[in-house]
Scaffold this motif. Structure first.
Motif, PDB file in Angstrom:
ATOM      1  N   GLY A 192       0.653  -1.121  -0.097  1.00 43.60           N
ATOM      2  CA  GLY A 192      -0.123   0.132   0.085  1.00 43.60           C
ATOM      3  C   GLY A 192       0.903   1.247  -0.046  1.00 43.60           C
ATOM      4  O   GLY A 192       0.749   2.150  -0.476  1.00 43.60           O
ATOM      5  N   LEU A 193       2.021   1.293   0.722  1.00 44.95           N
ATOM      6  CA  LEU A 193       2.585   2.369   0.820  1.00 44.95           C
ATOM      7  C   LEU A 193       3.506   2.681  -0.498  1.00 44.95           C
ATOM      8  O   LEU A 193       3.453   3.714  -1.108  1.00 44.95           O
ATOM      9  CB  LEU A 193       3.812   2.239   2.124  1.00 44.95           C
ATOM     10  N   PHE A 194       3.903   1.432  -1.361  1.00 45.68           N
ATOM     11  CA  PHE A 194       4.540   1.390  -2.540  1.00 45.68           C
ATOM     12  C   PHE A 194       3.529   2.155  -3.555  1.00 45.68           C
ATOM     13  O   PHE A 194       4.327   2.875  -4.297  1.00 45.68           O
ATOM     14  CB  PHE A 194       5.193   0.114  -2.758  1.00 45.68           C
ATOM     15  N   ASP A 195       2.629   1.738  -3.425  1.00 46.04           N
ATOM     16  CA  ASP A 195       1.484   2.277  -4.475  1.00 46.04           C
ATOM     17  C   ASP A 195       1.422   3.708  -4.128  1.00 46.04           C
ATOM     18  O   ASP A 195       1.240   4.604  -5.214  1.00 46.04           O
ATOM     19  CB  ASP A 195       0.140   1.570  -4.322  1.00 46.04           C
ATOM     20  N   ARG A 196       1.293   4.364  -3.026  1.00 40.47           N
ATOM     21  CA  ARG A 196       1.519   5.838  -2.662  1.00 40.47           C
ATOM     22  C   ARG A 196       2.454   6.429  -3.548  1.00 40.47           C
ATOM     23  O   ARG A 196       2.645   7.348  -3.638  1.00 40.47           O
ATOM     24  CB  ARG A 196       1.034   6.013  -1.232  1.00 40.47           C
ATOM     25  N   LEU A 197       3.788   5.764  -3.019  1.00 47.15           N
ATOM     26  CA  LEU A 197       5.084   6.253  -3.608  1.00 47.15           C
ATOM     27  C   LEU A 197       5.341   6.405  -5.032  1.00 47.15           C
ATOM     28  O   LEU A 197       5.472   7.387  -5.613  1.00 47.15           O
ATOM     29  CB  LEU A 197       6.397   5.454  -3.035  1.00 47.15           C
ATOM     30  N   ILE A 198       4.726   5.440  -5.695  1.00 47.25           N
ATOM     31  CA  ILE A 198       4.684   5.250  -6.992  1.00 47.25           C
ATOM     32  C   ILE A 198       3.585   6.452  -7.801  1.00 47.25           C
ATOM     33  O   ILE A 198       3.705   6.607  -8.990  1.00 47.25           O
ATOM     34  CB  ILE A 198       4.421   4.128  -7.983  1.00 47.25           C
ATOM     35  N   THR A 199       2.806   6.953  -6.936  1.00 45.87           N
ATOM     36  CA  THR A 199       1.932   8.020  -7.571  1.00 45.87           C
ATOM     37  C   THR A 199       2.199   9.529  -6.963  1.00 45.87           C
ATOM     38  O   THR A 199       1.509  10.395  -7.161  1.00 45.87           O
ATOM     39  CB  THR A 199       0.434   7.602  -7.098  1.00 45.87           C
ATOM     40  N   GLY A 200       3.131   9.461  -6.326  1.00 41.13           N
ATOM     41  CA  GLY A 200       3.635  10.755  -5.493  1.00 41.13           C
ATOM     42  C   GLY A 200       2.871  11.267  -4.364  1.00 41.13           C
ATOM     43  O   GLY A 200       3.111  12.277  -3.856  1.00 41.13           O
ATOM     44  N   GLU A 201       2.179  10.374  -3.875  1.00 38.89           N
ATOM     45  CA  GLU A 201       1.422  10.624  -2.541  1.00 38.89           C
ATOM     46  C   GLU A 201       2.113  10.490  -1.426  1.00 38.89           C
ATOM     47  O   GLU A 201       1.445  11.149  -0.222  1.00 38.89           O
ATOM     48  CB  GLU A 201      -0.024   9.845  -2.741  1.00 38.89           C
ATOM     49  N   ALA A 202       3.300   9.804  -1.706  1.00 39.05           N
ATOM     50  CA  ALA A 202       3.935   9.726  -0.233  1.00 39.05           C
ATOM     51  C   ALA A 202       5.673   9.872  -0.744  1.00 39.05           C
ATOM     52  O   ALA A 202       5.968   9.669  -2.092  1.00 39.05           O
ATOM     53  CB  ALA A 202       3.855   8.243   0.272  1.00 39.05           C
ATOM     54  N   GLN A 203       6.257  10.342   0.073  1.00 29.39           N
ATOM     55  CA  GLN A 203       7.763  10.308  -0.137  1.00 29.39           C
ATOM     56  C   GLN A 203       8.723   9.357   0.295  1.00 29.39           C
ATOM     57  O   GLN A 203       8.483   8.940   1.800  1.00 29.39           O
ATOM     58  CB  GLN A 203       8.341  11.620   0.259  1.00 29.39           C
ATOM     59  N   GLY A 204       9.556   8.608  -0.145  1.00 20.35           N
ATOM     60  CA  GLY A 204      10.308   7.443   0.272  1.00 20.35           C
ATOM     61  C   GLY A 204      11.056   7.792   1.709  1.00 20.35           C
ATOM     62  O   GLY A 204      11.088   7.046   2.738  1.00 20.35           O
ATOM     63  N   VAL A 205      11.973   8.858   1.482  1.00 18.69           N
ATOM     64  CA  VAL A 205      12.862   9.065   2.712  1.00 18.69           C
ATOM     65  C   VAL A 205      11.930   9.735   3.824  1.00 18.69           C
ATOM     66  O   VAL A 205      12.150   8.934   5.178  1.00 18.69           O
ATOM     67  CB  VAL A 205      13.691  10.373   2.304  1.00 18.69           C
ATOM     68  N   ALA A 206      10.795  10.219   3.784  1.00 12.78           N
ATOM     69  CA  ALA A 206       9.893  10.331   4.922  1.00 12.78           C
ATOM     70  C   ALA A 206       9.350   9.271   5.359  1.00 12.78           C
ATOM     71  O   ALA A 206       9.188   8.894   6.564  1.00 12.78           O
ATOM     72  CB  ALA A 206       8.746  11.323   4.539  1.00 12.78           C
ATOM     73  N   ALA A 207       8.846   8.175   4.623  1.00 10.82           N
ATOM     74  CA  ALA A 207       8.287   6.870   5.215  1.00 10.82           C
ATOM     75  C   ALA A 207       9.643   6.236   6.004  1.00 10.82           C
ATOM     76  O   ALA A 207       8.982   5.520   7.122  1.00 10.82           O
ATOM     77  CB  ALA A 207       8.125   6.031   3.683  1.00 10.82           C
ATOM     78  N   VAL A 208      10.799   6.117   5.387  1.00  8.78           N
ATOM     79  CA  VAL A 208      11.762   5.404   6.187  1.00  8.78           C
ATOM     80  C   VAL A 208      12.015   6.343   7.495  1.00  8.78           C
ATOM     81  O   VAL A 208      12.195   5.653   8.666  1.00  8.78           O
ATOM     82  CB  VAL A 208      13.071   5.540   5.465  1.00  8.78           C
ATOM     83  N   LEU A 209      12.044   7.688   7.797  1.00  7.90           N
ATOM     84  CA  LEU A 209      12.265   8.308   8.765  1.00  7.90           C
ATOM     85  C   LEU A 209      10.954   8.254   9.668  1.00  7.90           C
ATOM     86  O   LEU A 209      11.300   8.219  11.041  1.00  7.90           O
ATOM     87  CB  LEU A 209      12.341   9.947   8.515  1.00  7.90           C
ATOM     88  N   ARG A 210       9.801   7.706   9.324  1.00  6.33           N
ATOM     89  CA  ARG A 210       8.676   7.820  10.155  1.00  6.33           C
ATOM     90  C   ARG A 210       8.500   6.270  10.567  1.00  6.33           C
ATOM     91  O   ARG A 210       7.301   5.663  11.097  1.00  6.33           O
ATOM     92  CB  ARG A 210       7.296   8.233   9.522  1.00  6.33           C
ATOM     93  N   ASN A 211       9.370   5.333  10.114  1.00  8.77           N
ATOM     94  CA  ASN A 211       9.306   4.108  10.303  1.00  8.77           C
ATOM     95  C   ASN A 211       8.320   3.362   9.886  1.00  8.77           C
ATOM     96  O   ASN A 211       7.766   2.136  10.115  1.00  8.77           O
ATOM     97  CB  ASN A 211       9.369   3.728  11.917  1.00  8.77           C
ATOM     98  N   GLU A 212       7.684   3.958   8.555  1.00 10.04           N
ATOM     99  CA  GLU A 212       6.478   3.381   7.744  1.00 10.04           C
ATOM    100  C   GLU A 212       7.250   1.952   6.865  1.00 10.04           C
ATOM    101  O   GLU A 212       6.528   1.152   6.317  1.00 10.04           O
ATOM    102  CB  GLU A 212       5.889   4.163   7.093  1.00 10.04           C
TER     103      GLU A 212
END
Length: 126
Positions: free
Chosen positions: A68-88
């Motif tokens: 689910g997170l990866f789907d948000r990353l590939i649409t620009g709805e989430a950011q990879g570095v922010a996801a890692v920093l938030r422990n997502e």
């Protein structure tokens, strides 16, 4: 695994010449988890080229994300570095590979280059 994820990985080799350069050289294993199941992608990056397979293997870095997170990353709805920093998502290994791979993700919807905005404000052509 979503169709969008499949298309994203299929598009990497054709997009690599424009996005990868410099010192990018190594293998990133991407593990996408969903419903007690993990899909594996092995991405071999070199300057200007990418090879993608659906394998696990020796890798210089491993990145785990939910599907689910990866789907948000590939649409620009989430950011990879922010996801890692938030422990997502989690990452281990050569961080340069993660930073290079994130270039394949689109910018968030509505994002504008600040240089373009400044040029417009100054009345110069974009």
């Amino acid at each position: 695994m979503t169709e969008a994820t499949e298309r994203f990985f299929e598009s990497l080799p054709s997009r690599a010449p424009d996005l990868l350069g410099g010192l990018t050289d190594g293998t990133l294993q991407i593990d996408l988890g969903s419903d007690h199941r993990t899909e594996h992608w092995l991405v071999r990056m070199r300057p200007g080229s990418v090879q993608v397979s659906r394998e696990r293997g020796p890798a210089d870095a491993i990145w785990y994300s939910s599907s689910g997170l990866f789907d948000r990353l590939i649409t620009g709805e989430a950011q990879g570095v922010a996801a890692v920093l938030r422990n997502e998502s989690t990452f281990s290994g050569n961080v340069v590979l993660f930073l290079a791979f994130r270039r394949f993700f689109p910018n968030p919807p509505g994002t504008r280059d600040p240089r373009e905005t400044a040029r417009r404000a100054a009345g110069r052509p974009v």
